[in-house]
Motif scaffolding. Structure first.
Motif, PDB file in Angstrom:
ATOM      1  N   ARG A  21       1.883 -22.659  -0.749  1.00  0.00           N
ATOM      2  CA  ARG A  21       1.818 -21.333  -0.115  1.00  0.00           C
ATOM      3  C   ARG A  21       0.634 -21.290   0.834  1.00  0.00           C
ATOM      4  NH1 ARG A  21       4.079 -16.454  -3.294  1.00  0.00           N
ATOM      5  NH2 ARG A  21       3.027 -15.452  -1.575  1.00  0.00           N
ATOM      6  N   LEU A  65      -2.982 -15.936   2.276  1.00  0.00           N
ATOM      7  CA  LEU A  65      -2.611 -14.635   2.824  1.00  0.00           C
ATOM      8  C   LEU A  65      -3.587 -14.227   3.913  1.00  0.00           C
ATOM      9  CD1 LEU A  65      -1.769 -12.691  -0.444  1.00  0.00           C
ATOM     10  CD2 LEU A  65      -0.176 -13.763   1.149  1.00  0.00           C
ATOM     11  N   ASP A 123      -1.288  -9.557   5.782  1.00  0.00           N
ATOM     12  CA  ASP A 123      -0.415  -9.688   4.610  1.00  0.00           C
ATOM     13  C   ASP A 123      -0.908  -8.792   3.476  1.00  0.00           C
ATOM     14  OD1 ASP A 123       1.170 -11.693   5.826  1.00  0.00           O
ATOM     15  OD2 ASP A 123      -0.070 -13.303   4.964  1.00  0.00           O
ATOM     16  N   ARG A 144      -0.307  -5.133   4.319  1.00  0.00           N
ATOM     17  CA  ARG A 144       1.125  -4.835   4.209  1.00  0.00           C
ATOM     18  C   ARG A 144       1.504  -4.681   2.727  1.00  0.00           C
ATOM     19  NH1 ARG A 144       2.853  -7.723   8.179  1.00  0.00           N
ATOM     20  NH2 ARG A 144       2.580  -9.700   7.094  1.00  0.00           N
ATOM     21  N   GLY A 145       0.946  -5.525   1.857  1.00  0.00           N
ATOM     22  CA  GLY A 145       1.196  -5.409   0.424  1.00  0.00           C
ATOM     23  C   GLY A 145       0.683  -4.104  -0.151  1.00  0.00           C
ATOM     24  N   ALA A 176       0.883  -9.212  -2.908  1.00  0.00           N
ATOM     25  CA  ALA A 176       1.024  -8.770  -1.516  1.00  0.00           C
ATOM     26  C   ALA A 176       2.336  -9.209  -0.885  1.00  0.00           C
ATOM     27  CB  ALA A 176      -0.145  -9.286  -0.685  1.00  0.00           C
ATOM     28  N   THR A 177       2.921 -10.280  -1.388  1.00  0.00           N
ATOM     29  CA  THR A 177       4.159 -10.785  -0.790  1.00  0.00           C
ATOM     30  C   THR A 177       5.209 -11.032  -1.883  1.00  0.00           C
ATOM     31  OG1 THR A 177       3.309 -13.047  -0.877  1.00  0.00           O
ATOM     32  CG2 THR A 177       2.988 -11.855   1.197  1.00  0.00           C
ATOM     33  N   TRP A 217      10.866  -1.283   5.461  1.00  0.00           N
ATOM     34  CA  TRP A 217      10.213  -2.244   6.354  1.00  0.00           C
ATOM     35  C   TRP A 217       9.500  -1.530   7.498  1.00  0.00           C
ATOM     36  CZ3 TRP A 217       8.181  -6.754   6.349  1.00  0.00           C
ATOM     37  CH2 TRP A 217       7.867  -7.386   7.553  1.00  0.00           C
ATOM     38  N   ASN A 226       5.601  -2.129   7.754  1.00  0.00           N
ATOM     39  CA  ASN A 226       5.226  -3.007   8.862  1.00  0.00           C
ATOM     40  C   ASN A 226       5.306  -2.222  10.177  1.00  0.00           C
ATOM     41  OD1 ASN A 226       4.513  -5.708   9.631  1.00  0.00           O
ATOM     42  ND2 ASN A 226       6.481  -5.812  10.653  1.00  0.00           N
ATOM     43  N   GLY A 285       4.634 -11.765  10.468  1.00  0.00           N
ATOM     44  CA  GLY A 285       4.741 -12.682   9.341  1.00  0.00           C
ATOM     45  C   GLY A 285       4.274 -14.071   9.690  1.00  0.00           C
TER      46      GLY A 285
END
Length: 98
Positions: free
Chosen positions: A3, A6, A10, A13-14, A53-54, A75, A79, A86
């Motif tokens: 991964r 972040l 990110d 957004r979370g 967060a994701t 969304w 966002n 992203g």
């Protein structure tokens, strides 16, 4: 699978996603919503608090369905225009070939 770290976008957004889900849940119990969505109450708690967060798309889709939220509307609120879209916004990603 590796991964990527972040980004601050990110994480923010979370946080927005968690706050939106918390508001949409209203007076409904976290346990009831989680069970109806087929996720653990701990998972829902972590998403609502912004600690995840994701979260996975199927998880969010299930929670949104239980709460009567449109994924498009969700969304759009999570966002807002002008925010990073992203992974493509992170720059080039090196691929390792074995």
């Amino acid at each position: 699978m590796v991964r990527l770290p972040l980004t601050p976008a990110d994480v923010e957004r979370g946080r927005r996603l968690g706050a939106l889900l918390r508001r949409a849940r209203g007076e409904r119990s976290m346990l009831g919503v989680a069970l109806d969505a087929g996720v653990s109450p701990e998972t829902l708690r972590k998403i609502e608090s912004g600690r995840v967060a994701t979260p996975a798309f199927p998880t969010i889709a299930a929670i949104a369905a239980v709460l009567g939220l449109s994924l498009d509307a969700l969304w759009a609120e999570v966002n807002p225009a002008g925010a990073a879209a992203g992974p493509a916004e992170r720059g080039p990603v090196e691929r390792l070939v074995s």
